[in-house]
Write an enzyme that holds these catalytic residues in place. Structure first.
Site, PDB file in Angstrom:
ATOM      1  N   VAL A 100      57.186 -23.013  34.005  1.00  0.00           N
ATOM      2  CA  VAL A 100      57.908 -23.319  35.239  1.00  0.00           C
ATOM      3  C   VAL A 100      58.767 -22.100  35.541  1.00  0.00           C
ATOM      4  CG1 VAL A 100      59.867 -24.676  36.134  1.00  0.00           C
ATOM      5  CG2 VAL A 100      57.883 -25.840  35.159  1.00  0.00           C
ATOM      6  N   CYS A 101      58.947 -21.808  36.834  1.00  0.00           N
ATOM      7  CA  CYS A 101      59.873 -20.747  37.260  1.00  0.00           C
ATOM      8  C   CYS A 101      59.434 -19.406  36.641  1.00  0.00           C
ATOM      9  CB  CYS A 101      61.292 -21.158  36.865  1.00  0.00           C
ATOM     10  SG  CYS A 101      62.635 -20.352  37.747  1.00  0.00           S
ATOM     11  N   THR A 102      60.373 -18.555  36.265  1.00  0.00           N
ATOM     12  CA  THR A 102      60.010 -17.242  35.721  1.00  0.00           C
ATOM     13  C   THR A 102      59.481 -17.309  34.295  1.00  0.00           C
ATOM     14  OG1 THR A 102      62.348 -16.891  35.199  1.00  0.00           O
ATOM     15  CG2 THR A 102      61.522 -15.930  37.242  1.00  0.00           C
ATOM     16  N   THR A 120      55.419 -19.014  40.445  1.00  0.00           N
ATOM     17  CA  THR A 120      56.699 -18.811  39.761  1.00  0.00           C
ATOM     18  C   THR A 120      57.806 -19.015  40.791  1.00  0.00           C
ATOM     19  OG1 THR A 120      57.978 -17.232  38.420  1.00  0.00           O
ATOM     20  CG2 THR A 120      56.649 -16.287  40.180  1.00  0.00           C
ATOM     21  N   GLY A 150      56.612 -23.707  40.371  1.00  0.00           N
ATOM     22  CA  GLY A 150      57.535 -22.832  41.087  1.00  0.00           C
ATOM     23  C   GLY A 150      58.928 -22.852  40.462  1.00  0.00           C
TER      24      GLY A 150
END
Lengths: 210, 210
Positions: A100-102, A120, A150
């Site tokens: 998830v995310c970075t 991301t 994301g």
């Protein structure tokens, strides 16, 4: 269902806790929170957390391998040979390699997104190309056995979507209702396309101060 | 902005981490995670967390007092004189007395919802009447200085809404975009009204096994 989540210093806690809360309701889930040691690690919102397994003691194989993202903590994790070695070794045989995310940048640094469509946090989307991934502007992306979400709050949508894919819609729907997931964001500004230029500019300052 | 969050054993972690992740971006936020001691406490999803202040060492006043909910852990907290004493003492002078999910039942047990409109997890809504509160079926409810959120994931909406109320919409919008909060739930079943009877029935079993 064996689930390993990378639990590293200064990570964005909600990146992990979104999917973790969803997956903890997976019947038969065995959750391992993995880091170099089982000493507490700080997170980006002031609540320290305690990994439950060291790299050395973590199960040698896992059904789901997961990492969330963050700011400086993520940059450090991406450059840490022990982290990369762990992610590569579990990523090679995991049924699902996820982020998830970075957290996607950590997967990328471990060579795990080469040739895959992935997503991301919106601020980091272009960086995925550096790792041979194809950046996709979607809430979550599933490409073969790679599943990426994301930014931050996307982890809840991503976690439910992956659960539906793997365990079926019935259980995912029950979890969604159990977590009362009928979101009502107070504003309509959760993506840079929807937000005003002033709000987009303010986010940069916000993360500088964080 | 001083924020105290009750950090108790077996709480539902996402109840707290939703608003905590939002509020950690509050400029000048001083976050205290408070429990009887600063030994790690287990949470309902397998990730132990570390309180940062004991009841004895917590600041004597706070701007925001918060508690999340859970299952058996919440029932135990509601019946624990040390918890009730802490919540009453801080609740008396706090600028905002707040909860997410069944955290409202802890506020209620401390007498802090008497005469207030409030909300909680949909499965517990009727129980609010036991504490002299008026149960309201909304995502979040603000009545004078009481702010309560619905079940688990409602904490993100609640956290942003309270931030907008106290600090203004500009900062809340920047945080919403920073956390990429443009939710896309995979199903439309996040409330019992929207879910099928089968899904509603499945949730009961889910929490029995949890």
């Amino acid at each position: 269902m064996k689930i390993q989540l990378l639990t590293y210093p200064d990570m964005t806690l909600l990146d992990m806790v979104g999917p973790l809360q969803v997956w903890s309701l997976w019947p038969g889930a065995e959750v391992e929170l993995v880091w170099k040691s089982t000493d507490p690690v700080p997170t980006d919102c002031g609540l320290p957390v305690v990994p439950t397994r060291s790299f050395a003691d973590a199960s040698e194989t896992t059904d789901i391998l997961f990492t969330g993202g963050g700011l400086e903590g993520t940059t450090r994790a991406m450059a840490d040979p022990a982290v990369i070695e762990f992610m590569q070794s579990r990523g090679e045989t995991a049924q699902w390699v996820t982020s998830v995310c970075t957290g996607a940048l950590i997967l990328g640094s471990a060579g795990l997104l080469q040739g895959y469509r992935a997503t991301t946090h919106w601020m980091a989307l272009d960086a995925l190309s550096n790792f041979g991934a194809e950046p996709i502007k979607e809430r979550w992306v599933i490409d073969r056995n790679r599943a990426t979400g994301g930014g931050v709050t996307a982890g809840i949508d991503f976690g439910l979507a992956l659960m539906a894919e793997v365990a079926g819609e019935d259980i995912a729907k029950a979890v969604q209702l159990g977590l009362e997931y009928a979101p009502q964001p107070p504003f309509d500004c959760g993506t840079p396309e929807k937000a005003s230029p002033e709000v987009v500019a303010a986010v940069g300052k916000l993360f500088e101060g964080a």
